[in-house]
Each structure stands twice: as C-alpha cells, then as structure tokens.
Write a protein that holds these residues in place. Structure first.
Motif, PDB file in Angstrom:
ATOM      1  N   ASP A  66     -46.728  22.639 -45.631  1.00 45.72           N
ATOM      2  CA  ASP A  66     -46.248  23.726 -44.789  1.00 45.72           C
ATOM      3  C   ASP A  66     -47.356  24.745 -44.550  1.00 45.72           C
ATOM      4  O   ASP A  66     -48.128  25.067 -45.454  1.00 45.72           O
ATOM      5  N   ARG A  67     -47.412  25.253 -43.333  1.00 51.41           N
ATOM      6  CA  ARG A  67     -48.358  26.320 -43.002  1.00 51.41           C
ATOM      7  C   ARG A  67     -47.637  27.649 -43.169  1.00 51.41           C
ATOM      8  O   ARG A  67     -46.628  27.909 -42.505  1.00 51.41           O
ATOM      9  N   MET A  68     -48.156  28.518 -44.024  1.00 55.06           N
ATOM     10  CA  MET A  68     -47.537  29.813 -44.275  1.00 55.06           C
ATOM     11  C   MET A  68     -47.882  30.776 -43.142  1.00 55.06           C
ATOM     12  O   MET A  68     -49.040  30.974 -42.816  1.00 55.06           O
ATOM     13  N   LEU A  69     -46.843  31.374 -42.566  1.00 57.61           N
ATOM     14  CA  LEU A  69     -47.015  32.317 -41.462  1.00 57.61           C
ATOM     15  C   LEU A  69     -46.884  33.765 -41.908  1.00 57.61           C
ATOM     16  O   LEU A  69     -47.442  34.662 -41.288  1.00 57.61           O
ATOM     17  N   GLY A  70     -46.118  33.987 -42.963  1.00 62.37           N
ATOM     18  CA  GLY A  70     -45.887  35.343 -43.437  1.00 62.37           C
ATOM     19  C   GLY A  70     -44.979  35.342 -44.641  1.00 62.37           C
ATOM     20  O   GLY A  70     -44.529  34.289 -45.096  1.00 62.37           O
ATOM     21  N   GLY A  71     -44.707  36.536 -45.145  1.00 63.51           N
ATOM     22  CA  GLY A  71     -43.845  36.648 -46.311  1.00 63.51           C
ATOM     23  C   GLY A  71     -43.306  38.062 -46.465  1.00 63.51           C
ATOM     24  O   GLY A  71     -43.757  38.999 -45.799  1.00 63.51           O
ATOM     25  N   VAL A  72     -42.332  38.190 -47.349  1.00 67.65           N
ATOM     26  CA  VAL A  72     -41.696  39.473 -47.624  1.00 67.65           C
ATOM     27  C   VAL A  72     -41.090  39.425 -49.020  1.00 67.65           C
ATOM     28  O   VAL A  72     -40.726  38.357 -49.513  1.00 67.65           O
ATOM     29  N   THR A  73     -40.989  40.586 -49.637  1.00 67.63           N
ATOM     30  CA  THR A  73     -40.297  40.703 -50.910  1.00 67.63           C
ATOM     31  C   THR A  73     -38.978  41.427 -50.665  1.00 67.63           C
ATOM     32  O   THR A  73     -38.966  42.541 -50.138  1.00 67.63           O
ATOM     33  N   TYR A  74     -37.885  40.758 -51.031  1.00 65.41           N
ATOM     34  CA  TYR A  74     -36.544  41.333 -50.927  1.00 65.41           C
ATOM     35  C   TYR A  74     -36.142  41.813 -52.316  1.00 65.41           C
ATOM     36  O   TYR A  74     -36.078  41.040 -53.267  1.00 65.41           O
ATOM     37  N   VAL A  75     -35.896  43.113 -52.421  1.00 63.45           N
ATOM     38  CA  VAL A  75     -35.507  43.736 -53.685  1.00 63.45           C
ATOM     39  C   VAL A  75     -34.014  44.049 -53.572  1.00 63.45           C
ATOM     40  O   VAL A  75     -33.624  44.937 -52.807  1.00 63.45           O
ATOM     41  N   PRO A  76     -33.163  43.324 -54.303  1.00 62.47           N
ATOM     42  CA  PRO A  76     -31.722  43.439 -54.083  1.00 62.47           C
ATOM     43  C   PRO A  76     -31.068  44.724 -54.587  1.00 62.47           C
ATOM     44  O   PRO A  76     -29.942  45.036 -54.200  1.00 62.47           O
ATOM     45  N   LEU A  84     -37.652  52.983 -53.247  1.00 59.14           N
ATOM     46  CA  LEU A  84     -36.691  53.911 -52.637  1.00 59.14           C
ATOM     47  C   LEU A  84     -35.231  53.605 -52.933  1.00 59.14           C
ATOM     48  O   LEU A  84     -34.392  54.485 -52.802  1.00 59.14           O
ATOM     49  N   ALA A  85     -34.925  52.367 -53.247  1.00 63.96           N
ATOM     50  CA  ALA A  85     -33.523  51.942 -53.326  1.00 63.96           C
ATOM     51  C   ALA A  85     -32.726  52.777 -54.326  1.00 63.96           C
ATOM     52  O   ALA A  85     -33.185  53.070 -55.425  1.00 63.96           O
ATOM     53  N   ARG A  86     -31.548  53.155 -53.867  1.00 64.03           N
ATOM     54  CA  ARG A  86     -30.575  53.857 -54.704  1.00 64.03           C
ATOM     55  C   ARG A  86     -29.414  52.904 -54.964  1.00 64.03           C
ATOM     56  O   ARG A  86     -29.363  51.806 -54.403  1.00 64.03           O
ATOM     57  N   ASP A  87     -28.464  53.335 -55.772  1.00 62.46           N
ATOM     58  CA  ASP A  87     -27.306  52.481 -56.055  1.00 62.46           C
ATOM     59  C   ASP A  87     -26.700  51.960 -54.761  1.00 62.46           C
ATOM     60  O   ASP A  87     -26.494  52.727 -53.814  1.00 62.46           O
ATOM     61  N   GLY A  88     -26.445  50.679 -54.707  1.00 64.72           N
ATOM     62  CA  GLY A  88     -25.823  50.055 -53.546  1.00 64.72           C
ATOM     63  C   GLY A  88     -26.802  49.642 -52.457  1.00 64.72           C
ATOM     64  O   GLY A  88     -26.410  49.003 -51.489  1.00 64.72           O
ATOM     65  N   GLU A  89     -28.075  49.998 -52.593  1.00 66.68           N
ATOM     66  CA  GLU A  89     -29.060  49.694 -51.561  1.00 66.68           C
ATOM     67  C   GLU A  89     -29.995  48.574 -52.000  1.00 66.68           C
ATOM     68  O   GLU A  89     -30.283  48.419 -53.183  1.00 66.68           O
ATOM     69  N   ALA A  90     -30.476  47.828 -51.010  1.00 60.49           N
ATOM     70  CA  ALA A  90     -31.541  46.851 -51.211  1.00 60.49           C
ATOM     71  C   ALA A  90     -32.800  47.408 -50.560  1.00 60.49           C
ATOM     72  O   ALA A  90     -32.741  48.400 -49.824  1.00 60.49           O
ATOM     73  N   GLU A  91     -33.929  46.764 -50.824  1.00 58.75           N
ATOM     74  CA  GLU A  91     -35.198  47.261 -50.289  1.00 58.75           C
ATOM     75  C   GLU A  91     -36.056  46.101 -49.804  1.00 58.75           C
ATOM     76  O   GLU A  91     -36.038  45.012 -50.388  1.00 58.75           O
ATOM     77  N   ILE A  92     -36.807  46.363 -48.758  1.00 57.92           N
ATOM     78  CA  ILE A  92     -37.788  45.413 -48.226  1.00 57.92           C
ATOM     79  C   ILE A  92     -39.167  45.919 -48.608  1.00 57.92           C
ATOM     80  O   ILE A  92     -39.483  47.087 -48.396  1.00 57.92           O
ATOM     81  N   ARG A  93     -39.990  45.023 -49.162  1.00 52.90           N
ATOM     82  CA  ARG A  93     -41.349  45.394 -49.577  1.00 52.90           C
ATOM     83  C   ARG A  93     -42.360  44.380 -49.059  1.00 52.90           C
ATOM     84  O   ARG A  93     -42.070  43.196 -48.941  1.00 52.90           O
ATOM     85  N   ALA A 109     -37.902  37.900 -38.163  1.00 51.47           N
ATOM     86  CA  ALA A 109     -37.101  36.882 -38.854  1.00 51.47           C
ATOM     87  C   ALA A 109     -37.102  37.115 -40.368  1.00 51.47           C
ATOM     88  O   ALA A 109     -36.068  36.961 -41.035  1.00 51.47           O
ATOM     89  N   LEU A 110     -38.245  37.485 -40.916  1.00 49.47           N
ATOM     90  CA  LEU A 110     -38.307  37.786 -42.350  1.00 49.47           C
ATOM     91  C   LEU A 110     -37.440  38.999 -42.689  1.00 49.47           C
ATOM     92  O   LEU A 110     -36.703  38.989 -43.677  1.00 49.47           O
ATOM     93  N   ALA A 111     -37.514  40.038 -41.872  1.00 53.18           N
ATOM     94  CA  ALA A 111     -36.687  41.225 -42.105  1.00 53.18           C
ATOM     95  C   ALA A 111     -35.205  40.883 -41.978  1.00 53.18           C
ATOM     96  O   ALA A 111     -34.388  41.329 -42.796  1.00 53.18           O
ATOM     97  N   ARG A 112     -34.846  40.085 -40.966  1.00 52.13           N
ATOM     98  CA  ARG A 112     -33.441  39.678 -40.797  1.00 52.13           C
ATOM     99  C   ARG A 112     -32.932  38.882 -41.997  1.00 52.13           C
ATOM    100  O   ARG A 112     -31.779  39.021 -42.409  1.00 52.13           O
ATOM    101  N   ALA A 113     -33.790  38.039 -42.566  1.00 50.10           N
ATOM    102  CA  ALA A 113     -33.390  37.274 -43.754  1.00 50.10           C
ATOM    103  C   ALA A 113     -33.054  38.217 -44.901  1.00 50.10           C
ATOM    104  O   ALA A 113     -32.095  37.980 -45.650  1.00 50.10           O
ATOM    105  N   CYS A 114     -33.806  39.295 -45.032  1.00 47.03           N
ATOM    106  CA  CYS A 114     -33.504  40.295 -46.061  1.00 47.03           C
ATOM    107  C   CYS A 114     -32.181  40.995 -45.763  1.00 47.03           C
ATOM    108  O   CYS A 114     -31.360  41.210 -46.665  1.00 47.03           O
ATOM    109  N   ALA A 120     -24.700  39.858 -47.523  1.00 49.66           N
ATOM    110  CA  ALA A 120     -23.973  38.859 -48.317  1.00 49.66           C
ATOM    111  C   ALA A 120     -23.685  39.349 -49.729  1.00 49.66           C
ATOM    112  O   ALA A 120     -22.687  38.950 -50.331  1.00 49.66           O
ATOM    113  N   SER A 121     -24.520  40.225 -50.253  1.00 44.94           N
ATOM    114  CA  SER A 121     -24.309  40.721 -51.615  1.00 44.94           C
ATOM    115  C   SER A 121     -23.608  42.083 -51.640  1.00 44.94           C
ATOM    116  O   SER A 121     -23.519  42.715 -52.688  1.00 44.94           O
TER     117      SER A 121
END
Length: 171
Positions: A66-76, A84-93, A109-114, A120-121
């Motif tokens: 696979d050729r990697m195009l990009g990435g993201v860290t989803y902090v639930p 920055l995340a507070r109770d009930g919030e997720a964060e994108i990094r 697309a990466l942001a939408r996946a987050c 869902a959670s």
C-alpha cells in the motif's frame, strides 16, 4: 474515492512518522527545524498508537505494498494524547497529507473518519488545535463544520510564543 482509510499497521509507524515530520519541516511549521522539540513527537507514531487510534489513507490492495497518502491520530477522550478534549469530547491530532496527493480529499476523508468514530462512540463534540498559518487545514475543518473556539486557544509549555488556535465541532 480511490484510497482507503484504515487503522495503521505496526510496520507502517516509521513511514507515517517520517511523512508527518517532513510535512511539518517542509511547510515551515517547526520553528527550529530539525532541532525543534516537537519533531520527535511527530515521528513517534508508536507512542501515539499506544494511547490513541492512528488511521492512515492508503492506495493499494490492503497488502504490504500500500502507498501511504496521509494519516491522523484520533483521540477518543481526554488522556495522554489530548491537548483540548474535555469530558464527552474526542480530539483530532497530527493530520497530515503527502504533498504529492493534496487536493484529492485525503485530509477531509481522514477527518471524516475521526468524526464517524466520535459519533459512533457517543461523543458530544470533536476538538482540535492548529497553527495559525495552517490555512489549507483550516479550510478542510471549516468545510466539515468546525468553528473557531478562541477561548480554548493555547501555547505549549516549550513554545510560549506559539499560539495554537482551537476548533470545535458539536455532534
């Protein structure tokens, strides 16, 4: 969409770390270049993956080629990877897209996946922070419905002269 968003494989940690580091260096987002104190954190995908979910956008058949195009860290939720995340919030990094694949919708697309994971959670919002000069990223976030949250702007301990701007999207 001619690419897939999926969880990162352990064998891809170094590649995403280098893609992220090189993007920040190339775009001038690291004040001290190769000596910037944030650079090791950008490269250390294994540390991120140990406490959050790291996703990648790839072209390919799902095999090791696979050729990697990009990435993201989803902090639930608030925790060791959140700024920055507070109770009930997720964060994108650390959302990053390779320079040769920009304008293909990879970052969005990466942001939408987050956002999908947050919904869902049962998260109430998704937050993120960004450097003021990251204009392309801001356009993506605003297109997705994020709004500036200036009350949550902040400066890292090691770089008091750098103001990070906050965004929030209520879910």
């Amino acid at each position: 969409m001619d690419f897939t968003i999926r969880p990162i494989a352990e064998a891809e940690h170094d590649a995403l770390g280098e893609l992220t580091a090189q993007a920040y260096l190339r775009e001038g987002f690291l004040e001290y270049g190769e000596d910037d104190p944030y650079l090791p954190r950008l490269r250390d995908v294994s540390a991120r993956a140990a406490v959050a979910e790291v996703l990648v956008a790839v072209e390919g058949d799902g095999e090791s080629g696979d050729r990697m195009l990009g990435g993201v860290t989803y902090v639930p939720a608030p925790g060791p990877m959140s700024d920055l995340a507070r109770d009930g919030e997720a964060e994108i990094r650390m959302l990053v897209v390779g320079p040769d694949v920009r304008r293909r919708g990879v970052g969005e697309a990466l942001a939408r996946a987050c956002l999908d994971r947050a919904r869902a959670s049962g998260r109430t919002a998704v937050v993120l922070c960004s450097q003021p000069q990251m204009h392309a990223a801001h356009r993506v976030y605003e297109r997705l419905g994020f709004v500036r949250d200036p009350e949550r702007d902040w400066s890292p301990e090691e770089k008091r002269d750098l103001l990070l701007v906050a965004y929030r999207l209520g879910l």
